[in-house]
Structure formats: structure tokens, C-alpha cells
Design an enzyme around this catalytic site. Structure first.
Site, PDB file in Angstrom:
ATOM      1  N   PHE A 121      51.116  40.359  40.837  1.00  0.00           N
ATOM      2  CA  PHE A 121      49.991  40.750  40.036  1.00  0.00           C
ATOM      3  C   PHE A 121      49.812  42.174  40.139  1.00  0.00           C
ATOM      4  CE2 PHE A 121      46.827  39.029  36.989  1.00  0.00           C
ATOM      5  CZ  PHE A 121      47.512  37.806  36.624  1.00  0.00           C
ATOM      6  N   GLN A 235      35.575  47.061  33.855  1.00  0.00           N
ATOM      7  CA  GLN A 235      36.878  46.951  33.927  1.00  0.00           C
ATOM      8  C   GLN A 235      37.499  46.803  32.469  1.00  0.00           C
ATOM      9  OE1 GLN A 235      39.575  43.815  35.796  1.00  0.00           O
ATOM     10  NE2 GLN A 235      39.996  45.589  36.808  1.00  0.00           N
ATOM     11  N   HIS A 237      40.949  45.795  30.878  1.00  0.00           N
ATOM     12  CA  HIS A 237      42.098  44.932  31.109  1.00  0.00           C
ATOM     13  C   HIS A 237      43.086  45.389  30.053  1.00  0.00           C
ATOM     14  CE1 HIS A 237      45.121  41.845  31.134  1.00  0.00           C
ATOM     15  NE2 HIS A 237      44.587  41.354  32.200  1.00  0.00           N
ATOM     16  N   LEU A 247      42.440  37.780  25.694  1.00  0.00           N
ATOM     17  CA  LEU A 247      43.184  38.315  26.768  1.00  0.00           C
ATOM     18  C   LEU A 247      44.556  37.623  26.731  1.00  0.00           C
ATOM     19  CD1 LEU A 247      42.994  39.730  29.471  1.00  0.00           C
ATOM     20  CD2 LEU A 247      43.158  37.415  30.409  1.00  0.00           C
ATOM     21  N   GLU A 250      47.866  39.120  32.490  1.00  0.00           N
ATOM     22  CA  GLU A 250      48.471  40.179  33.526  1.00  0.00           C
ATOM     23  C   GLU A 250      49.953  39.282  33.929  1.00  0.00           C
ATOM     24  OE1 GLU A 250      46.035  42.382  36.087  1.00  0.00           O
ATOM     25  OE2 GLU A 250      47.580  43.001  37.447  1.00  0.00           O
ATOM     26  N   ARG A 281      44.906  48.026  37.192  1.00  0.00           N
ATOM     27  CA  ARG A 281      44.443  47.797  35.447  1.00  0.00           C
ATOM     28  C   ARG A 281      43.748  48.990  34.997  1.00  0.00           C
ATOM     29  NH1 ARG A 281      41.824  41.832  35.758  1.00  0.00           N
ATOM     30  NH2 ARG A 281      44.011  40.669  35.656  1.00  0.00           N
ATOM     31  N   HIS A 350      36.499  43.866  30.239  1.00  0.00           N
ATOM     32  CA  HIS A 350      36.977  42.457  30.922  1.00  0.00           C
ATOM     33  C   HIS A 350      35.989  42.015  31.953  1.00  0.00           C
ATOM     34  CE1 HIS A 350      39.731  39.373  31.863  1.00  0.00           C
ATOM     35  NE2 HIS A 350      39.870  39.906  33.094  1.00  0.00           N
ATOM     36  N   ARG A 386      38.667  46.116  40.091  1.00  0.00           N
ATOM     37  CA  ARG A 386      39.058  44.831  40.823  1.00  0.00           C
ATOM     38  C   ARG A 386      40.401  44.736  40.312  1.00  0.00           C
ATOM     39  NH1 ARG A 386      39.835  39.734  38.489  1.00  0.00           N
ATOM     40  NH2 ARG A 386      39.084  40.068  36.540  1.00  0.00           N
TER      41      ARG A 386
HETATM   42  C1  LIG Z   1      40.101  35.433  29.380  1.00  0.00           C
HETATM   43  C2  LIG Z   1      39.783  35.331  30.979  1.00  0.00           C
HETATM   44  C3  LIG Z   1      40.912  35.381  31.817  1.00  0.00           C
HETATM   45  C4  LIG Z   1      40.535  35.746  33.134  1.00  0.00           C
HETATM   46  N1  LIG Z   1      41.763  35.237  33.929  1.00  0.00           N
HETATM   47  C5  LIG Z   1      41.487  35.239  35.405  1.00  0.00           C
HETATM   48  C6  LIG Z   1      42.392  35.099  36.166  1.00  0.00           C
HETATM   49  O1  LIG Z   1      43.529  34.881  35.925  1.00  0.00           O
HETATM   50  N2  LIG Z   1      42.215  35.393  37.347  1.00  0.00           N
HETATM   51  C7  LIG Z   1      40.972  35.795  37.940  1.00  0.00           C
HETATM   52  O2  LIG Z   1      40.777  36.053  39.221  1.00  0.00           O
HETATM   53  N3  LIG Z   1      39.945  36.034  37.113  1.00  0.00           N
HETATM   54  C8  LIG Z   1      40.062  35.962  35.758  1.00  0.00           C
HETATM   55  N4  LIG Z   1      39.122  36.267  35.059  1.00  0.00           N
HETATM   56  C9  LIG Z   1      37.732  36.598  35.662  1.00  0.00           C
HETATM   57  C10 LIG Z   1      37.143  35.170  36.049  1.00  0.00           C
HETATM   58  O3  LIG Z   1      37.637  34.041  35.218  1.00  0.00           O
HETATM   59  C11 LIG Z   1      35.498  35.358  35.947  1.00  0.00           C
HETATM   60  O4  LIG Z   1      35.248  36.363  36.302  1.00  0.00           O
HETATM   61  C12 LIG Z   1      35.191  34.041  36.666  1.00  0.00           C
HETATM   62  O5  LIG Z   1      35.597  33.037  36.228  1.00  0.00           O
HETATM   63  C13 LIG Z   1      33.328  34.059  36.471  1.00  0.00           C
HETATM   64  O6  LIG Z   1      33.169  32.907  37.049  1.00  0.00           O
HETATM   65  P1  LIG Z   1      31.419  32.664  37.540  1.00  0.00           P
HETATM   66  O7  LIG Z   1      31.616  31.474  37.929  1.00  0.00           O
HETATM   67  O8  LIG Z   1      31.110  33.937  37.989  1.00  0.00           O
HETATM   68  O9  LIG Z   1      30.808  32.618  35.837  1.00  0.00           O
HETATM   69  P2  LIG Z   1      31.234  31.916  34.498  1.00  0.00           P
HETATM   70  O10 LIG Z   1      32.476  30.931  34.611  1.00  0.00           O
HETATM   71  O11 LIG Z   1      31.099  32.951  33.389  1.00  0.00           O
HETATM   72  O12 LIG Z   1      29.634  30.969  34.281  1.00  0.00           O
HETATM   73  C14 LIG Z   1      28.733  31.276  34.018  1.00  0.00           C
HETATM   74  C15 LIG Z   1      27.604  30.097  33.878  1.00  0.00           C
HETATM   75  O13 LIG Z   1      26.068  30.720  34.046  1.00  0.00           O
HETATM   76  C16 LIG Z   1      25.383  29.972  33.028  1.00  0.00           C
HETATM   77  N5  LIG Z   1      24.455  30.882  32.266  1.00  0.00           N
HETATM   78  C17 LIG Z   1      24.589  32.093  31.949  1.00  0.00           C
HETATM   79  N6  LIG Z   1      23.342  32.379  31.604  1.00  0.00           N
HETATM   80  C18 LIG Z   1      22.414  31.598  31.628  1.00  0.00           C
HETATM   81  C19 LIG Z   1      21.344  31.287  31.232  1.00  0.00           C
HETATM   82  N7  LIG Z   1      20.350  32.210  30.689  1.00  0.00           N
HETATM   83  N8  LIG Z   1      20.551  29.941  31.494  1.00  0.00           N
HETATM   84  C20 LIG Z   1      21.360  29.000  31.944  1.00  0.00           C
HETATM   85  N9  LIG Z   1      22.677  29.041  32.279  1.00  0.00           N
HETATM   86  C21 LIG Z   1      23.147  30.402  32.108  1.00  0.00           C
HETATM   87  C22 LIG Z   1      26.734  29.712  32.013  1.00  0.00           C
HETATM   88  O14 LIG Z   1      26.273  28.307  31.197  1.00  0.00           O
HETATM   89  C23 LIG Z   1      27.952  29.348  32.852  1.00  0.00           C
HETATM   90  O15 LIG Z   1      27.667  27.970  33.265  1.00  0.00           O
HETATM   91  C24 LIG Z   1      39.249  36.035  33.500  1.00  0.00           C
HETATM   92  C25 LIG Z   1      38.236  36.343  32.623  1.00  0.00           C
HETATM   93  C26 LIG Z   1      38.654  35.885  31.344  1.00  0.00           C
HETATM   94  C27 LIG Z   1      37.499  36.368  30.275  1.00  0.00           C
END
Ligand SMILES: Cc1cc2nc3c(=O)[nH]c(=O)nc-3n(C[C@H](O)[C@H](O)[C@H](O)COP(=O)(O)OP(=O)(O)OC[C@H]3O[C@@H](n4cnc5c(N)ncnc54)[C@H](O)[C@@H]3O)c2cc1C
Length: 572
Positions: A121, A235, A237, A247, A250, A281, A350, A386
Site C-alpha cells: 500500500f 485527505q 484519495h 472509491l 489503492e 496519497r 476521502h 494518513r
Molecule cells: C469507500 C471507502 C473505502 C475505504 N477503505 C479503507 C481501507 O481499505 N482501509 C482503511 O484502513 N480505511 C479505509 N477507509 C476509511 C475507513 O473505512 C473509515 O475511516 C472507517 O471505517 C470509519 O469508521 P468509524 O467506525 O469511525 O465510523 P463509520 O463506520 O463511518 O460509522 C459511523 C457511525 O456513526 C453513526 N452516526 C453518525 N452520526 C450519528 C448521529 N447523529 N446519531 C446516531 N448515529 C450517528 C452512524 O450511524 C454509524 O454507525 C475507507 C473509506 C471509504 C469511504
């Protein structure tokens, strides 16, 4: 009728960070501590399921990888803005997270000899991305969720929208929320909260993030008096699919894909000759924009000029096995089969490197009883940029750390009462003010305006003039927001009201992002200015701290923790 719900610990968000935190609390307390998980979505629809390429961890010290190397890659990738004690703590904890998920049954992709496989990566000096094909996040979420089902101390509130945090005298006491299906307003009391509400992607119109990622938790913490840190570092991407921004992982480049301009050249040779398509990135995103600006891109729709990602030399067998989801995506969305055609891509918004200001334990600054994990929080792991696969990793590590810290904190603590005024004020804000507002402004036009502002004024290359103008525009939107109409006045599934509340959060977040960028007079990581092109360690080797006031953010700066690696010029 409003009800009061009580739990020992609340978790706001059910992505990888939230579920991992819930598991830590359940495991460590033997299923005794009462946890509530609130998510505005059905639990499994959190953006984390979309993570594609992998999760970083040192798994092969005997073959040349090491904690020092993972730490160095992360710190150099961050343009030296990470806190180095945080980075070391993170890299050392990661291998156990991978092994734990393995024991819980995740189908990691494996080598022919049965060992967990790893792929290359960007910015990583060793191929250390552990992965499950190109659906890593989906399988991580499934595995965490499945494991959590063993515990009955966890209550789920799916499709509940949290509207505010109740923090009085610097102590967390509860939250207010709307049960979206019924539209009822309710109150939660708890001894501690872990905010795991994810990032802010949808402040942009061209982003990889799902429509629900609107910065709610970040903005709620800010409004409740918790500072935000390093918000100007967003960031891009390098490879967002034209025209939607979906997306293209990568991992395509990790598996050997090339980037080519309109002349067919592998242009990364000009910008990062030693790492080529696997440079970090921020550097690749700037290189693509430079190619386009200098006339070596392809003309695209809606000003989305692009370059191409070429996988045609990888072969159908490899693409099907390791990038099958990408093939499905490009075929379904743009009718392109990457086995024999190039994919049109350009940099896409991203990830939020900044977030709610926390210490090394993920404890939010200046208040008691609040932790944050995942993309919403900023314990200063990623600094100014990142590395790919360090984010799902951070969700796992900090889900674990904050779960454990919150558990220690609540020991011997009681639930606390809060003033009825605080709750009544929030109820009035939602139902007397927001719902009754009958102004001439449309929520949807203003959401489009926010996206336009971020896309035009805070993109890959920034200037003082552009940001100044962006700040003026976002303040106008903030004024216009006071005059919106929520047209749907009913209760059940009032998504009109939810969108209006999300818009309010997005405006607050966007303002901090732009002003933080305007004030930082240097280029570092994801913050690249054409009017201050150099990194300036003498004046700007520091974190931006933004505090809420009703008139807009107030800014302070704090030191970066440097324990091992002195900043040097960043070349690849
Ligand atoms: C398409 C894509 C691919 C990616 N690929 C990778 C990868 O391969 N490797 C990597 O390391 N990272 C990757 N990332 C980044 C990574 O996936 C995210 O940074 C990470 O998953 C975020 O997780 P989280 O648990 O912080 O929040 P999230 O998974 O975004 O969850 C947020 C939660 O908060 C809740 N929430 C938000 N606001 C409220 C509210 N007002 N009331 C109640 N609930 C609320 C939502 O319902 C949800 O349950 C990727 C991101 C994307 C978009």
C-alpha cells in the site's frame, strides 16, 4: 412521549470503532457492564462496511517488517505532524487486533501456505496490508457484529439520531436523540460515552463517502465545548471513479496497477521515482492535478478532468481473485471492464485526519466521561496525511483502548442528573424552532452550497484568496440556515428534519476546516497551498485547536510530540 433510557456506557456509532469498543467492554466486564449502541443507520450500514483494501499491521518481523518501520512510514507519511508516542502505541497493538479477528473467524485472504496474506500500500515500506479480498471492511464488520451477538449486555438503537451531547460543569451526563421511525424525542443517561460517529466526507460533492457521513459527532462535540484538532487536514484519495467519486481502492496499485496520463506516460516517474504509484496519497493526488493542469489529462464531465488507472496487464485471474469487487463496480457503474480497459479516475475527498481533540488514550480534551475512537477522533495518529489501511487499523486499536478506558472510568461512578433546562432547550430547538421554521431557504440548496464551497475552495491545491472567499461563503450559508424550512412537519421517518440537522453539523465543520486552513500559512501533507508552498517547521510544527463560540471558531495551537524521529524533508 419522551422516555429516559439509561446505560453505563453509551457508544455513538456502530462502525468498526464503535463495535470494537462494545466488544472490549463486553469482554473485559464479562458481559456485565450495560452498553447502549446508538446508530442513525441500521447497524451494519455504517460506512465502515465500504472499506476495501486492507488493514495495516506488522505480521512478519522475521521477514523484515518491524514496529520501527511501520512507525517511521506513518510519521513520514504524516509529514511529521503525528504524535510519535501515539504512533508507537498504535503499531505495537495492531498485530493482536489482526490475530483476534482471525480467531473470531474473519476470512482473511491467505497465502498458499496458509499464512495470512499481506499486500503493498502507498507510503508503507513493507507490504503490510492484511486484507479480505477487496471487501475488508465488510468482513471486519460482519466478524465484530457476529462476535458481539455472544453478549447480552448490549442494547442496540438502530435508526436513532443523536442530536446533542449533555455535558454540564465539564462532565458528560447523557445525550438527546430522535427515534427516526416514530419521530419521538428521547433522553439517554450514561456514565460515559465513546463517540465513534465517523468522518465528514459529505461536505464535499465529489467524495468516496456514503451520504450519511456528515460530521454529526464531530460537530456535536464541538458545540458541547470540546475542541477540534487539525481539521484543515482532509485527505484526497488519488483514485475516485469518474463521474461519481466511488472509491477505486489503492489495492489496485498495491497489486501492480499503473497511473497514466493522456499521453500514456506513467507520470509518477516525475514526482516520486522511487515509489511511483505507491507514494503516499497526498503526493499522488497533487501529481494527478498537476498533470491535468498542464494539459496531460482527459476532459471529463462537470469539470472532472481525469487521468487513467491501468490494470490491463494484471490479468483476469488476478483481478477476479483479489480485485473482484472493483471489476464489478466499474462494470456496473461505468460499463468498463478493467481486464481490458483503463479506468477514468481523479483525486476525491476521502478522509478526515483531524477530528475531536483527544489525548493518547482517546479521552476528549477538557471534559470528563467522553472518549472518541475511529474517524471522528483525533489522537494525532495520522498527522497531516494518513497512510492507506491505517484507518480501519486505528478504529480497531482505539475502539479497544477507549472501551477499556471508559470501563475503568465508570467503576464506582453513579449516573448523574442534569438540568431539565438543557433538555427542554434542545427539545424546543428541534420541535418549536427547526420543525416550525418557515423561511425561504431550502435545506437541499444549502447542502449543495456547502459541497460547492468545499470543492471549489478547499480542494487539493489551496490559496489564501480562495479560502478567504470560501470562508465568506460558508458564513453566508450559516446565516441563510437560520431561515430554512423543514417542509415535512410529520413525525414518522422525517428525513427532511434529519437532513436539516445534518446540514447544521456540516456547516459548523466546514467553517472550522476552512478557517483552520486559512490560518495555517504553510504546505504540509494534505494541506497544500500555492501561496505558501513549503513546510514551515519553525512556525507550524504544531496542532491546530479550534474552540466553539457562537460567533465562529477560536484558534489555539498545541505542540507535536516528537519522541524518536526528527522532521526531515519528505521525498519518495
Ligand atoms: C469507500 C471507502 C473505502 C475505504 N477503505 C479503507 C481501507 O481499505 N482501509 C482503511 O484502513 N480505511 C479505509 N477507509 C476509511 C475507513 O473505512 C473509515 O475511516 C472507517 O471505517 C470509519 O469508521 P468509524 O467506525 O469511525 O465510523 P463509520 O463506520 O463511518 O460509522 C459511523 C457511525 O456513526 C453513526 N452516526 C453518525 N452520526 C450519528 C448521529 N447523529 N446519531 C446516531 N448515529 C450517528 C452512524 O450511524 C454509524 O454507525 C475507507 C473509506 C471509504 C469511504
Amino acid at each position: 412521549m419522551s422516555e429516559m433510557f439509561t446505560h453505563d456506557i453509551l457508544i455513538l456509532g456502530s462502525g468498526i470503532a464503535g463495535l470494537r469498543a462494545a466488544l472490549e467492554i463486553s469482554m473485559k466486564s464479562d458481559g456485565k457492564v450495560d452498553v447502549g449502541i446508538i446508530s442513525k443507520l441500521q447497524l451494519m450500514r455504517s460506512h465502515s462496511v465500504a472499506a476495501e483494501g486492507g488493514t495495516a499491521a506488522v505480521m512478519r518481523p522475521e521477514e523484515g517488517d518491524s514496529f520501527d518501520l511501520h512507525a517511521w512510514d506513518t510519521i513520514k507519511g504524516s509529514d511529521f505532524l503525528s504524535d510519535q508516542d501515539v504512533v508507537y502505541r498504535f503499531v505495537k497493538r495492531m498485530p493482536d487486533e489482526i490475530r483476534r479477528l482471525d480467531r473470531w473467524g474473519i476470512p482473511w485472504s491467505r497465502k498458499p501456505d496458509g499464512r495470512i496474506d499481506q499486500r503493498a500500500f502507498g507510503g508503507h515500506g513493507y507490504p503490510r496490508a492484511v486484507f479480505a479480498a477487496d471487501k475488508t471492511g465488510f468482513f471486519e464488520m460482519q466478524t465484530l457484529y457476529d462476535t458481539l451477538l455472544q453478549y447480552d449486555n448490549v442494547t442496540r438503537y438502530d435508526e436513532w439520531f443523536v442530536t446533542s451531547l449533555i455535558i454540564e460543569d465539564g462532565v458528560f451526563k447523557g445525550v438527546t436523540a430522535i427515534d427516526i421511525p416514530t419521530g419521538e424525542f428521547h433522553i439517554f443517561k450514561a456514565k460515559a460515552i465513546i463517540i465513534a460517529s465517523g468522518g465528514i466526507g459529505r461536505v464535499s460533492g465529489f467524495t468516496t463517502y456514503s451520504y450519511t457521513v456528515t460530521g454529526d459527532g464531530v460537530a456535536m462535540a464541538y458545540r458541547a465545548g470540546i475542541p477540534l484538532k487539525d481539521m484543515e487536514f482532509v485527505q484526497f484519495h488519488p483514485t475516485g471513479l469518474i463521474p461519481t467519486g466511488i472509491l477505486i481502492t489503492e489495492a489496485c496499485r498495491g497489486e501492480g496497477g499503473y497511473l497514466r496520463n493522456s499521453k500514456g506516460e506513467r507520470f509518477m516517474e516525475r514526482y516520486a521515482p522511487s515509489r511511483m504509484e505507491l507514494a503516499p496519497r497526498d503526493i499522488i493526488s497533487r501529481s494527478i492535478i498537476t498533470e491535468i493542469n498542464e494539459g496531460r489529462g482527459f476532459p471529463g464531465p462537470n469539470d472532472l478532468d481525469y487521468v487513467s488507472l491501468d490494470l490491463t496487464h494484471l490479468g483476469e485471474g488476478m483481478i477476479n481473485e483479489r480485485l473482484g469487487f472493483i471489476r464489478e463496480l466499474t462494470m456496473k457503474f461505468v460499463g468498463i471492464d478493467p481486464v481490458n480497459e483503463v479506468i477514468p479516475i481523479r483525486p476525491v475527498l476521502h478522509y478526515l485526519m483531524g477530528g475531536i481533540d483527544t489525548n493518547i488514550d482517546g479521552k476528549a480534551s477538557g471534559v470528563e466521561g467522553v472518549w472518541t475512537a475511529g474517524e471522528a477522533g483525533c489522537e494525532s495518529l495520522h498527522g497531516a496525511n494518513r497512510l492507506g489501511t491505517n484507518s480501519t487499523a486505528e478504529c480497531l486499536v482505539y475502539g479497544g483502548i477507549t472501551g477499556n478506558e471508559a470501563l475503568k472510568y465508570i467503576d464506582g461512578k453513579e449516573l448523574r442528573d442534569f438540568s431539565k433546562d438543557a433538555v427542554q432547550k434542545e427539545k424546543d430547538r428541534l420541535f418549536k424552532d427547526m420543525l416550525k421554521r418557515d423561511g425561504k431557504e431550502s435545506v437541499y440548496e444549502l447542502r449543495a452550497a456547502v459541497r460547492d464551497i468545499i470543492d471549489k475552495h478547499m480542494s487539493v491545491y489551496r490559496t489564501g484568496e480562495k479560502m478567504e472567499e470560501g470562508l465568506k461563503r460558508i458564513r453566508e450559508v450559516k446565516e441563510r440556515y437560520k431561515n430554512i424550512t423543514v417542509r415535512d412537519k410529520s413525525k414518522a421517518y422525517n428525513t427532511d428534519l434529519v437532513f436539516a440537522l445534518e446540514l447544521g453539523f456540516m456547516i459548523d465543520v466546514a467553517e472550522v476546516l476552512i478557517e483552520g486552513g486559512l490560518r495555517r500559512k504553510e504546505s504540509r501533507g494534505g494541506h497544500a497551498r500555492l501561496d505558501y508552498t513549503k513546510r514551515d517547521d519553525e512556525h507550524w510544527l504544531k496542532h491546530t485547536i479550534a474552540k466553539y463560540t457562537p460567533d465562529g471558531p477560536e484558534f489555539e495551537y498545541s505542540d507535536v510530540t516528537i519522541t524518536t524521529w526528527k522532521p526531515i524533508e519528505r521525498k519518495y
